[in-house]
Design a protein around this motif. Structure first.
Motif, PDB file in Angstrom:
ATOM      1  N   CYS A 196      52.868  40.817  42.907  1.00  0.00           N
ATOM      2  CA  CYS A 196      51.297  40.886  43.725  1.00  0.00           C
ATOM      3  C   CYS A 196      50.175  41.460  42.779  1.00  0.00           C
ATOM      4  O   CYS A 196      50.608  42.058  41.767  1.00  0.00           O
ATOM      5  CB  CYS A 196      51.745  41.868  44.498  1.00  0.00           C
ATOM      6  SG  CYS A 196      53.153  41.467  45.980  1.00  0.00           S
ATOM      7  N   LEU A 197      48.981  41.500  43.458  1.00  0.00           N
ATOM      8  CA  LEU A 197      48.034  41.578  42.733  1.00  0.00           C
ATOM      9  C   LEU A 197      47.204  42.905  43.848  1.00  0.00           C
ATOM     10  O   LEU A 197      47.314  42.706  45.055  1.00  0.00           O
ATOM     11  CB  LEU A 197      46.956  40.680  42.462  1.00  0.00           C
ATOM     12  CG  LEU A 197      47.221  39.866  41.336  1.00  0.00           C
ATOM     13  CD1 LEU A 197      46.294  38.607  41.475  1.00  0.00           C
ATOM     14  CD2 LEU A 197      46.969  40.551  39.933  1.00  0.00           C
ATOM     15  N   GLU A 198      46.511  43.771  43.281  1.00  0.00           N
ATOM     16  CA  GLU A 198      45.909  44.922  44.014  1.00  0.00           C
ATOM     17  C   GLU A 198      44.734  45.196  43.036  1.00  0.00           C
ATOM     18  O   GLU A 198      44.421  45.493  41.963  1.00  0.00           O
ATOM     19  CB  GLU A 198      46.569  46.078  44.347  1.00  0.00           C
ATOM     20  CG  GLU A 198      45.573  47.181  45.146  1.00  0.00           C
ATOM     21  CD  GLU A 198      46.445  48.387  45.256  1.00  0.00           C
ATOM     22  OE1 GLU A 198      46.928  48.364  46.261  1.00  0.00           O
ATOM     23  OE2 GLU A 198      46.439  49.353  44.449  1.00  0.00           O
ATOM     24  N   ILE A 199      43.517  44.944  43.898  1.00  0.00           N
ATOM     25  CA  ILE A 199      42.001  45.151  43.395  1.00  0.00           C
ATOM     26  C   ILE A 199      41.662  46.018  44.010  1.00  0.00           C
ATOM     27  O   ILE A 199      41.189  46.093  45.261  1.00  0.00           O
ATOM     28  CB  ILE A 199      40.902  44.023  43.488  1.00  0.00           C
ATOM     29  CG1 ILE A 199      41.630  42.756  42.443  1.00  0.00           C
ATOM     30  CG2 ILE A 199      39.762  44.258  42.735  1.00  0.00           C
ATOM     31  CD1 ILE A 199      42.754  42.065  43.156  1.00  0.00           C
ATOM     32  N   GLY A 200      41.636  47.498  43.255  1.00  0.00           N
ATOM     33  CA  GLY A 200      41.063  48.670  43.854  1.00  0.00           C
ATOM     34  C   GLY A 200      42.230  49.427  44.459  1.00  0.00           C
ATOM     35  O   GLY A 200      42.707  49.344  45.487  1.00  0.00           O
ATOM     36  N   THR A 201      42.595  50.426  43.698  1.00  0.00           N
ATOM     37  CA  THR A 201      43.824  51.236  43.796  1.00  0.00           C
ATOM     38  C   THR A 201      43.833  52.600  44.475  1.00  0.00           C
ATOM     39  O   THR A 201      44.431  52.961  45.332  1.00  0.00           O
ATOM     40  CB  THR A 201      44.636  51.375  42.577  1.00  0.00           C
ATOM     41  OG1 THR A 201      45.159  49.974  42.082  1.00  0.00           O
ATOM     42  CG2 THR A 201      45.876  52.246  42.717  1.00  0.00           C
ATOM     43  N   PHE A 252      51.014  34.308  41.408  1.00  0.00           N
ATOM     44  CA  PHE A 252      51.316  35.575  42.238  1.00  0.00           C
ATOM     45  C   PHE A 252      51.436  35.278  43.569  1.00  0.00           C
ATOM     46  O   PHE A 252      51.155  34.097  44.220  1.00  0.00           O
ATOM     47  CB  PHE A 252      49.993  36.430  42.232  1.00  0.00           C
ATOM     48  CG  PHE A 252      49.856  37.127  41.047  1.00  0.00           C
ATOM     49  CD1 PHE A 252      50.404  38.448  40.584  1.00  0.00           C
ATOM     50  CD2 PHE A 252      49.341  36.482  39.882  1.00  0.00           C
ATOM     51  CE1 PHE A 252      50.250  39.131  39.361  1.00  0.00           C
ATOM     52  CE2 PHE A 252      49.136  37.053  38.617  1.00  0.00           C
ATOM     53  CZ  PHE A 252      49.567  38.244  38.186  1.00  0.00           C
ATOM     54  N   ASP A 253      52.289  36.024  44.625  1.00  0.00           N
ATOM     55  CA  ASP A 253      52.644  35.497  45.905  1.00  0.00           C
ATOM     56  C   ASP A 253      51.644  36.386  46.743  1.00  0.00           C
ATOM     57  O   ASP A 253      51.306  35.740  47.917  1.00  0.00           O
ATOM     58  CB  ASP A 253      53.988  36.155  46.002  1.00  0.00           C
ATOM     59  CG  ASP A 253      55.241  35.708  45.347  1.00  0.00           C
ATOM     60  OD1 ASP A 253      55.286  34.309  45.273  1.00  0.00           O
ATOM     61  OD2 ASP A 253      55.740  36.345  44.369  1.00  0.00           O
ATOM     62  N   PHE A 254      51.035  37.572  46.460  1.00  0.00           N
ATOM     63  CA  PHE A 254      50.007  38.182  47.449  1.00  0.00           C
ATOM     64  C   PHE A 254      49.273  39.068  46.805  1.00  0.00           C
ATOM     65  O   PHE A 254      49.433  39.546  45.645  1.00  0.00           O
ATOM     66  CB  PHE A 254      51.104  39.151  48.285  1.00  0.00           C
ATOM     67  CG  PHE A 254      50.305  40.310  49.259  1.00  0.00           C
ATOM     68  CD1 PHE A 254      50.015  39.847  50.234  1.00  0.00           C
ATOM     69  CD2 PHE A 254      50.148  41.388  48.632  1.00  0.00           C
ATOM     70  CE1 PHE A 254      49.394  40.671  50.986  1.00  0.00           C
ATOM     71  CE2 PHE A 254      49.476  42.573  49.555  1.00  0.00           C
ATOM     72  CZ  PHE A 254      48.900  42.072  50.763  1.00  0.00           C
ATOM     73  N   ALA A 255      47.918  39.076  47.040  1.00  0.00           N
ATOM     74  CA  ALA A 255      46.887  39.965  46.714  1.00  0.00           C
ATOM     75  C   ALA A 255      46.104  40.653  47.585  1.00  0.00           C
ATOM     76  O   ALA A 255      45.746  40.387  48.700  1.00  0.00           O
ATOM     77  CB  ALA A 255      46.127  38.960  45.919  1.00  0.00           C
ATOM     78  N   PHE A 256      45.893  41.847  47.343  1.00  0.00           N
ATOM     79  CA  PHE A 256      45.021  42.891  48.182  1.00  0.00           C
ATOM     80  C   PHE A 256      43.761  43.062  47.481  1.00  0.00           C
ATOM     81  O   PHE A 256      43.590  43.902  46.320  1.00  0.00           O
ATOM     82  CB  PHE A 256      45.964  43.962  48.471  1.00  0.00           C
ATOM     83  CG  PHE A 256      45.126  44.872  49.469  1.00  0.00           C
ATOM     84  CD1 PHE A 256      44.353  44.670  50.534  1.00  0.00           C
ATOM     85  CD2 PHE A 256      45.210  46.386  49.047  1.00  0.00           C
ATOM     86  CE1 PHE A 256      43.594  45.571  51.347  1.00  0.00           C
ATOM     87  CE2 PHE A 256      44.357  47.121  49.953  1.00  0.00           C
ATOM     88  CZ  PHE A 256      43.618  46.966  51.152  1.00  0.00           C
ATOM     89  N   ILE A 257      42.622  42.820  48.173  1.00  0.00           N
ATOM     90  CA  ILE A 257      41.251  43.224  47.548  1.00  0.00           C
ATOM     91  C   ILE A 257      40.622  44.481  48.439  1.00  0.00           C
ATOM     92  O   ILE A 257      40.431  44.350  49.708  1.00  0.00           O
ATOM     93  CB  ILE A 257      40.320  41.933  47.577  1.00  0.00           C
ATOM     94  CG1 ILE A 257      41.132  41.148  46.789  1.00  0.00           C
ATOM     95  CG2 ILE A 257      39.028  42.263  47.312  1.00  0.00           C
ATOM     96  CD1 ILE A 257      40.432  39.560  46.905  1.00  0.00           C
ATOM     97  N   ASP A 258      40.348  45.540  47.880  1.00  0.00           N
ATOM     98  CA  ASP A 258      39.741  46.648  48.479  1.00  0.00           C
ATOM     99  C   ASP A 258      38.884  47.444  47.401  1.00  0.00           C
ATOM    100  O   ASP A 258      39.388  48.442  47.166  1.00  0.00           O
ATOM    101  CB  ASP A 258      40.640  47.785  48.997  1.00  0.00           C
ATOM    102  CG  ASP A 258      40.335  48.875  49.772  1.00  0.00           C
ATOM    103  OD1 ASP A 258      39.066  48.672  50.057  1.00  0.00           O
ATOM    104  OD2 ASP A 258      40.892  49.568  50.302  1.00  0.00           O
TER     105      ASP A 258
END
Length: 219
Positions: A62-67, A135-141
């Motif tokens: 998974c990816l997260e942009i903005g933690t 990657f399976d999932f990414a969240f952008i915040d």
């Protein structure tokens, strides 16, 4: 900025009826709520929603942009199977130092690869390293002006059938108010319009929190 478009009483009801929130998650949310930037934190309902999505698709990468202070990363990492990995991108050592404390306490810090620096540069480096479609999932915040750039990079990194979620796409309702014309609002309107016409994804704009655009990569 309000975290949700819901009336306050309904927001409290939703918070009270998310039994999946752990004690560690609750204490992280409460500590973050005392910060001046508390409005940047997702709610327990979003955390539960993302964890459910991660489990439902059997996500391992998974990816997260903005933690920020790490609530969403904690929710996603806790939902990963053994050997699962979340790459979390942020620019703030101060905010992510809070995140690290709670990740360690929850026992998921070994699943989270925190990369401090401009997120676009991190994503571009992953592509150069051959991570496209892995990657399976990414969240952008993150910063709203760069939403389309992050989306374009994540669309390359996420596999066909994988999911991308983008937060704050309703921007406290400003995207629907023709009298509002600041740079962030324009950027989010343009992003929402672009996704609606993008043949590479199936998309659904949800009224969760401050608005979540959820997309499944088709091609």
């Amino acid at each position: 900025m309000p975290r949700s478009l819901l009336p306050e009483a309904v927001e409290h009801y939703v918070q009270d009826h998310n039994p999946r929130e752990t004690d560690v998650q609750r204490r992280l949310r409460e500590e973050t709520a005392r910060l001046p930037q508390a409005g940047m934190q997702i709610g327990a309902d979003q955390g539960a929603f993302f964890a459910l999505l991660v489990r439902a698709i059997g996500a391992r990468r998974c990816l997260e942009i903005g933690t920020f202070t790490g609530y969403s990363a904690l929710a996603v990492a806790s939902a990963l199977p053994p050997g699962g990995r979340l790459i979390a991108c942020d620019v703030s050592e101060e905010w992510t130092s809070i995140a690290r404390r709670y990740w360690r306490e929850a026992g998921v810090d070994d699943r989270i690869d925190l990369r401090l620096g401009p997120a676009a540069a991190t994503l571009e480096a992953l592509l150069r390293d051959g991570a496209a479609g892995s990657f399976d999932f990414a969240f952008i915040d993150a910063d709203k002006a760069s939403t389309q750039r992050y989306y374009a990079l994540c669309l390359e990194l996420v596999r066909i059938g994988g999911l991308i979620a983008v937060d704050n796409v309703l921007w406290s309702g400003k995207v629907a108010d023709s009298k509002v014309d600041d740079a962030d609002t324009r950027a989010l309107r343009e992003f929402n319009d672009a996704v609606r016409e993008d043949p590479r994804v199936e998309a659904c704009l949800l009224t969760v929190g401050d608005g979540v655009m959820l997309m499944r990569r088709k091609s």
